[in-house]
Design a protein around this motif. Structure first.
Motif, PDB file in Angstrom:
ATOM      1  N   ILE A 256       0.818  -1.209   0.000  1.00  0.00           N
ATOM      2  CA  ILE A 256       0.000   0.000   0.000  1.00  0.00           C
ATOM      3  C   ILE A 256       0.857   1.267   0.000  1.00  0.00           C
ATOM      4  O   ILE A 256       0.683   2.143  -0.851  1.00  0.00           O
ATOM      5  CB  ILE A 256      -0.995  -0.014   1.178  1.00  0.00           C
ATOM      6  N   ALA A 257       1.782   1.388   0.922  1.00  0.00           N
ATOM      7  CA  ALA A 257       2.604   2.601   1.026  1.00  0.00           C
ATOM      8  C   ALA A 257       3.469   2.839  -0.218  1.00  0.00           C
ATOM      9  O   ALA A 257       3.493   3.962  -0.744  1.00  0.00           O
ATOM     10  CB  ALA A 257       3.461   2.563   2.285  1.00  0.00           C
TER      11      ALA A 257
ATOM     12  N   ARG B 297       1.236   3.997  -3.016  1.00  0.00           N
ATOM     13  CA  ARG B 297       0.750   5.347  -2.717  1.00  0.00           C
ATOM     14  C   ARG B 297       1.863   6.364  -2.990  1.00  0.00           C
ATOM     15  O   ARG B 297       1.609   7.445  -3.493  1.00  0.00           O
ATOM     16  CB  ARG B 297       0.284   5.416  -1.262  1.00  0.00           C
TER      17      ARG B 297
ATOM     18  N   ARG C 290       2.177   6.996  -6.792  1.00  0.00           N
ATOM     19  CA  ARG C 290       1.090   7.819  -7.334  1.00  0.00           C
ATOM     20  C   ARG C 290       0.091   8.100  -6.216  1.00  0.00           C
ATOM     21  O   ARG C 290      -0.777   7.261  -5.920  1.00  0.00           O
ATOM     22  CB  ARG C 290       0.424   7.099  -8.498  1.00  0.00           C
ATOM     23  N   PRO C 291       0.172   9.265  -5.590  1.00  0.00           N
ATOM     24  CA  PRO C 291      -0.683   9.581  -4.447  1.00  0.00           C
ATOM     25  C   PRO C 291      -2.188   9.527  -4.737  1.00  0.00           C
ATOM     26  O   PRO C 291      -2.976   9.240  -3.842  1.00  0.00           O
ATOM     27  CB  PRO C 291      -0.259  11.008  -4.061  1.00  0.00           C
ATOM     28  N   ASP C 292      -2.594   9.764  -5.987  1.00  0.00           N
ATOM     29  CA  ASP C 292      -4.023   9.751  -6.306  1.00  0.00           C
ATOM     30  C   ASP C 292      -4.530   8.376  -6.743  1.00  0.00           C
ATOM     31  O   ASP C 292      -5.700   8.219  -7.100  1.00  0.00           O
ATOM     32  CB  ASP C 292      -4.335  10.792  -7.382  1.00  0.00           C
TER      33      ASP C 292
ATOM     34  N   ARG D 110      -6.197   4.903  -6.597  1.00  0.00           N
ATOM     35  CA  ARG D 110      -7.191   4.267  -5.732  1.00  0.00           C
ATOM     36  C   ARG D 110      -6.662   2.869  -5.404  1.00  0.00           C
ATOM     37  O   ARG D 110      -6.288   2.116  -6.298  1.00  0.00           O
ATOM     38  CB  ARG D 110      -8.548   4.171  -6.429  1.00  0.00           C
ATOM     39  N   ILE D 111      -6.626   2.527  -4.123  1.00  0.00           N
ATOM     40  CA  ILE D 111      -6.102   1.238  -3.690  1.00  0.00           C
ATOM     41  C   ILE D 111      -7.193   0.490  -2.940  1.00  0.00           C
ATOM     42  O   ILE D 111      -7.747   1.001  -1.964  1.00  0.00           O
ATOM     43  CB  ILE D 111      -4.850   1.413  -2.805  1.00  0.00           C
TER      44      ILE D 111
ATOM     45  N   GLY E 212      -3.334   3.250   4.285  1.00  0.00           N
ATOM     46  CA  GLY E 212      -3.605   4.108   3.136  1.00  0.00           C
ATOM     47  C   GLY E 212      -4.480   3.522   2.055  1.00  0.00           C
ATOM     48  O   GLY E 212      -4.674   4.156   1.013  1.00  0.00           O
TER      49      GLY E 212
ATOM     50  N   ASP F 289      -7.827   2.723   0.098  1.00  0.00           N
ATOM     51  CA  ASP F 289      -9.060   3.485  -0.003  1.00  0.00           C
ATOM     52  C   ASP F 289     -10.279   2.665   0.387  1.00  0.00           C
ATOM     53  O   ASP F 289     -11.290   3.222   0.809  1.00  0.00           O
ATOM     54  CB  ASP F 289      -9.238   4.009  -1.434  1.00  0.00           C
TER      55      ASP F 289
ATOM     56  N   ALA G 282     -12.389   9.180  -1.817  1.00  0.00           N
ATOM     57  CA  ALA G 282     -11.174   8.721  -1.143  1.00  0.00           C
ATOM     58  C   ALA G 282     -11.248   8.914   0.356  1.00  0.00           C
ATOM     59  O   ALA G 282     -10.720   8.121   1.120  1.00  0.00           O
ATOM     60  CB  ALA G 282      -9.952   9.436  -1.707  1.00  0.00           C
TER      61      ALA G 282
END
Length: 186
Positions: A67-68, A71, A74-76, A78-79, A98, A100, A120
């Protein structure tokens, strides 16, 4: 969901991953597949997907550990963690790290798409809920047996030792395979 988005499916179950990929393609959504953490990070670096569907158990790796780094790439993005080993504890941990959203397997494509489309900020770790539907005990036992068989390289004797049961008992259980698998992707 915007059909022009690209996704990444991270799951060590090739049949499940390909089935999900085909289901997404029927909805006009392109996706790649990775079967382990290293391949997932390489694919995410190369493709920069809009979303990632991550299985909790990836052989010896944990989907939570992805996850990290995803993220960070690409901070945007969707996970969504999608797992057959659902629990409130892992749901909360996934959200804290982190993710979603979080869905237990088996799930439907519509549920996955709804989870990816949610805002989010909508997933609050204190409000994470797991569906009330319980996986049948026979199905859990079957999956546990399959996991032991995989860990023992397909050896019935080795799997029986891992499970703490007699080899013949395991053979009887394997002969009484539960009904058809519940692969409800689409």
């Amino acid at each position: 969901m915007n059909p022009h988005r690209r996704g990444l499916i991270v799951d060590d179950d090739d049949l499940y991953a390909r089935t999900l990929q085909r289901s997404l393609a029927r909805r006009g959504i392109d996706s790649g597949i990775a079967h382990d953490a290293a391949a997932a990070l390489a694919a995410a670096e190369a493709e920069r997907p809009d979303f990632a569907l991550i299985d909790l158990k990836l052989g010896n790796d944990s989907g939570l550990a992805l996850i990290a780094p995803l993220r960070a790439l690409r901070p945007d993005m969707r996970i969504l963690l999608v797992t057959g080993y659902a629990s409130v504890a892992t749901a909360v941990e996934a959200i804290k790290r982190g993710a979603d959203n979080y869905l237990p397997k088996p799930t439907t494509l519509d549920a996955i798409l709804r989870a990816l489309d949610e805002d989010a900020g909508a997933a609050d770790p204190a409000e994470v809920e797991i569906e009330d539907t319980m996986t049948p005990l026979g199905r859990l036992e079957w999956e546990h047996i399959q996991q032991a068989l995989q860990a023992s390289g397909g050896s019935i004797s080795g799997a029986a030792r891992l499970l703490g049961m007699h080899r013949r008992t395991l053979q009887r259980k394997l002969a009484k395979r539960p009904g058809p698998e519940r692969r409800t992707i689409d």
